[in-house]
Design a protein around this motif. Structure first.
Motif, PDB file in Angstrom:
ATOM      1  N   GLY A  95      45.425 -21.744 -48.038  1.00  0.00           N
ATOM      2  CA  GLY A  95      45.207 -21.097 -46.766  1.00  0.00           C
ATOM      3  C   GLY A  95      43.743 -20.736 -46.403  1.00  0.00           C
ATOM      4  O   GLY A  95      42.733 -20.731 -47.419  1.00  0.00           O
ATOM      5  N   GLU A  96      43.383 -20.763 -45.140  1.00  0.00           N
ATOM      6  CA  GLU A  96      42.242 -20.505 -44.561  1.00  0.00           C
ATOM      7  C   GLU A  96      41.607 -19.098 -45.307  1.00  0.00           C
ATOM      8  O   GLU A  96      42.367 -17.962 -45.559  1.00  0.00           O
ATOM      9  CB  GLU A  96      42.220 -20.210 -43.098  1.00  0.00           C
ATOM     10  CG  GLU A  96      40.995 -19.708 -42.221  1.00  0.00           C
ATOM     11  CD  GLU A  96      41.147 -19.507 -41.068  1.00  0.00           C
ATOM     12  OE1 GLU A  96      42.173 -20.399 -40.271  1.00  0.00           O
ATOM     13  OE2 GLU A  96      40.539 -18.709 -40.346  1.00  0.00           O
ATOM     14  N   GLY A  97      40.476 -19.317 -45.855  1.00  0.00           N
ATOM     15  CA  GLY A  97      39.710 -18.097 -46.334  1.00  0.00           C
ATOM     16  C   GLY A  97      40.055 -18.165 -47.822  1.00  0.00           C
ATOM     17  O   GLY A  97      39.536 -17.061 -48.643  1.00  0.00           O
ATOM     18  N   THR A  98      40.693 -18.991 -48.174  1.00  0.00           N
ATOM     19  CA  THR A  98      41.263 -18.772 -49.710  1.00  0.00           C
ATOM     20  C   THR A  98      40.949 -20.256 -50.606  1.00  0.00           C
ATOM     21  O   THR A  98      41.049 -21.261 -50.000  1.00  0.00           O
ATOM     22  CB  THR A  98      42.719 -18.602 -50.253  1.00  0.00           C
ATOM     23  OG1 THR A  98      43.492 -20.119 -49.658  1.00  0.00           O
ATOM     24  CG2 THR A  98      43.352 -17.623 -49.179  1.00  0.00           C
ATOM     25  N   THR A  99      40.438 -19.812 -51.826  1.00  0.00           N
ATOM     26  CA  THR A  99      40.033 -21.177 -52.667  1.00  0.00           C
ATOM     27  C   THR A  99      40.577 -20.824 -54.017  1.00  0.00           C
ATOM     28  O   THR A  99      40.626 -19.459 -54.397  1.00  0.00           O
ATOM     29  CB  THR A  99      38.573 -21.699 -52.653  1.00  0.00           C
ATOM     30  OG1 THR A  99      37.620 -20.555 -53.062  1.00  0.00           O
ATOM     31  CG2 THR A  99      38.293 -21.850 -51.005  1.00  0.00           C
ATOM     32  N   ALA A 100      40.876 -21.731 -54.736  1.00  0.00           N
ATOM     33  CA  ALA A 100      41.027 -21.367 -56.082  1.00  0.00           C
ATOM     34  C   ALA A 100      40.736 -22.502 -57.020  1.00  0.00           C
ATOM     35  O   ALA A 100      40.532 -23.907 -56.769  1.00  0.00           O
ATOM     36  CB  ALA A 100      42.569 -21.333 -56.465  1.00  0.00           C
ATOM     37  N   LYS A 101      40.459 -22.333 -58.376  1.00  0.00           N
ATOM     38  CA  LYS A 101      40.012 -23.422 -59.216  1.00  0.00           C
ATOM     39  C   LYS A 101      40.950 -24.347 -59.719  1.00  0.00           C
ATOM     40  O   LYS A 101      42.208 -23.815 -59.991  1.00  0.00           O
ATOM     41  CB  LYS A 101      39.218 -23.012 -60.577  1.00  0.00           C
ATOM     42  CG  LYS A 101      38.034 -22.046 -60.195  1.00  0.00           C
ATOM     43  CD  LYS A 101      37.417 -21.430 -61.307  1.00  0.00           C
ATOM     44  CE  LYS A 101      36.311 -20.682 -61.066  1.00  0.00           C
ATOM     45  NZ  LYS A 101      35.605 -20.222 -62.519  1.00  0.00           N
ATOM     46  N   SER A 133      34.520 -24.324 -49.952  1.00  0.00           N
ATOM     47  CA  SER A 133      34.858 -23.250 -48.765  1.00  0.00           C
ATOM     48  C   SER A 133      35.723 -23.714 -47.968  1.00  0.00           C
ATOM     49  O   SER A 133      35.975 -24.924 -47.463  1.00  0.00           O
ATOM     50  CB  SER A 133      33.501 -22.803 -48.129  1.00  0.00           C
ATOM     51  OG  SER A 133      32.961 -24.039 -47.549  1.00  0.00           O
ATOM     52  N   ARG A 134      36.886 -22.814 -47.335  1.00  0.00           N
ATOM     53  CA  ARG A 134      37.754 -22.984 -46.348  1.00  0.00           C
ATOM     54  C   ARG A 134      37.667 -22.096 -45.113  1.00  0.00           C
ATOM     55  O   ARG A 134      38.504 -21.184 -45.172  1.00  0.00           O
ATOM     56  CB  ARG A 134      39.096 -23.170 -46.974  1.00  0.00           C
ATOM     57  CG  ARG A 134      40.359 -23.346 -46.011  1.00  0.00           C
ATOM     58  CD  ARG A 134      40.851 -24.566 -46.244  1.00  0.00           C
ATOM     59  NE  ARG A 134      41.928 -24.905 -45.465  1.00  0.00           N
ATOM     60  CZ  ARG A 134      43.300 -24.990 -45.687  1.00  0.00           C
ATOM     61  NH1 ARG A 134      43.458 -24.446 -46.916  1.00  0.00           N
ATOM     62  NH2 ARG A 134      43.955 -25.143 -44.723  1.00  0.00           N
ATOM     63  N   LEU A 135      36.528 -22.146 -44.334  1.00  0.00           N
ATOM     64  CA  LEU A 135      36.280 -21.349 -43.436  1.00  0.00           C
ATOM     65  C   LEU A 135      37.302 -21.266 -42.316  1.00  0.00           C
ATOM     66  O   LEU A 135      37.795 -20.260 -41.618  1.00  0.00           O
ATOM     67  CB  LEU A 135      34.972 -21.520 -43.168  1.00  0.00           C
ATOM     68  CG  LEU A 135      33.758 -20.771 -44.087  1.00  0.00           C
ATOM     69  CD1 LEU A 135      32.493 -20.891 -43.477  1.00  0.00           C
ATOM     70  CD2 LEU A 135      33.974 -19.450 -44.766  1.00  0.00           C
TER      71      LEU A 135
END
Lengths: 115, 110
Positions: free
Chosen positions: A51-57, A67-69
Motif C-alpha cells: 500500500g501507499e507509504g509501505t515497502t518490504a524486502k 519508495s511508494r509515495l
C-alpha cells in the motif's frame, strides 16, 4: 488504460553510478512489486509494497531501495550500480483479492546493463 | 524459506497434451499461480488455485494438491504459439509475497 508502465525500457550504466526505475500503474492496485529476471533463474522478488507509504524486502533486496509515495507509483533505486545488477527488471501490480494479492499485471520490463 | 521446483525444459508435439509439474515448500501457503512468458515479453497470468482440485480455462487447466504441496499446469491441443516459458508462483500469507519458480521452457514441435 495503460496498465503498468515502466521507464526507462533500456539503460546502460557504469559501475558506481546511480539510477531510478519508475513504475506507474493506473488500475488503482494496492500491491506493487519489483522483480529481476536473469537467465535460468526465473523471477526473483526484490522489494514489494502492500500500500501507499509501505515497502518490504523480498528475496534479493541488497543494493536496491524503493519508495511508494503515491499509490500509483513504485520507484526502484540503485545507489551504486554493480555489474551483478545487470538484469531485466519487471514491475508488477495486483489488486486485493479476498485478503491477499490477486493476479499480477506486469510491465514490459526494463533492461539494465552495468559495465 | 520458500522454494519451488519445476522441470527446466519440456518438449512436445503440436496437438499433444503436456503437463508441467510444480512442487513447493513454503510457510503460510495461500495459493498457486501459473504465468506464461514468451521470449522478450512480460509474464502473463494463466491461472490460480487456492483450493485443491482442477481449474479449467480453455485449453489450459491447473491442478493443486495442498496436502502434497504439488500442482501442475496442463496444456491441451498444443499449438506452436504455446512455445514459451511457464512459471509456477506461490502466494503466501506472510506479507502477501508472490515467489516464482525458475520456470519451464516448453518447446512445441510440428
Amino acid at each position: 488504460n495503460a496498465g503498468v508502465t515502466q521507464t526507462p525500457k533500456f539503460r546502460v550504466l557504469k559501475t558506481g553510478q546511480s539510477m531510478t526505475l519508475l513504475c506507474a500503474q493506473d488500475m488503482n492496485h494496492e500491491y506493487m512489486y519489483w522483480y529481476r529476471q536473469d537467465p535460468g533463474m526465473g523471477l526473483r522478488l526484490i522489494h514489494y509494497s502492500v500500500g501507499e507509504g509501505t515497502t518490504a524486502k523480498g528475496e534479493v533486496p541488497d543494493g536496491y531501495n524503493v519508495s511508494r509515495l503515491k499509490k500509483q507509483n513504485f520507484l526502484l533505486g540503485l545507489e551504486s550500480a554493480a555489474p551483478s545488477q545487470t538484469s531485466v527488471y519487471f514491475c508488477a501490480s495486483s489488486y486485493r483479492d479476498t485478503g491477499g494479492p490477486g493476479e499480477l499485471f506486469f510491465g514490459e520490463g526494463s533492461r539494465l546493463t552495468v559495465l | 524459506g520458500q522454494s519451488l521446483e519445476q522441470p527446466s525444459e519440456v518438449t512436445a508435439v503440436e496437438g499433444a497434451i503436456v503437463q508441467i509439474n510444480c512442487t513447493y515448500q513454503t510457510s503460510g501457503f495461500y495459493g498457486l499461480s501459473w504465468y506464461q512468458q514468451h521470449d522478450g515479453g512480460a509474464p502473463t497470468f494463466l491461472s490460480y488455485n487456492a483450493l485443491d482440485g482442477l481449474e479449467e480455462t480453455g485449453r489450459f487447466s491447473s491442478f493443486l494438491s495442498r496436502s502434497d504441496s504439488y500442482g501442475y499446469l496442463l496444456l491441451q491441443e498444443l499449438q506452436m504459439k504455446d512455445s514459451a516459458s511457464y512459471f509456477c508462483a506461490v502466494l503466501n500469507t506472510g506479507g502477501f509475497k508472490t515467489i516464482f519458480g525458475a520456470g519451464t521452457r516448453l518447446f512445441v514441435k510440428a
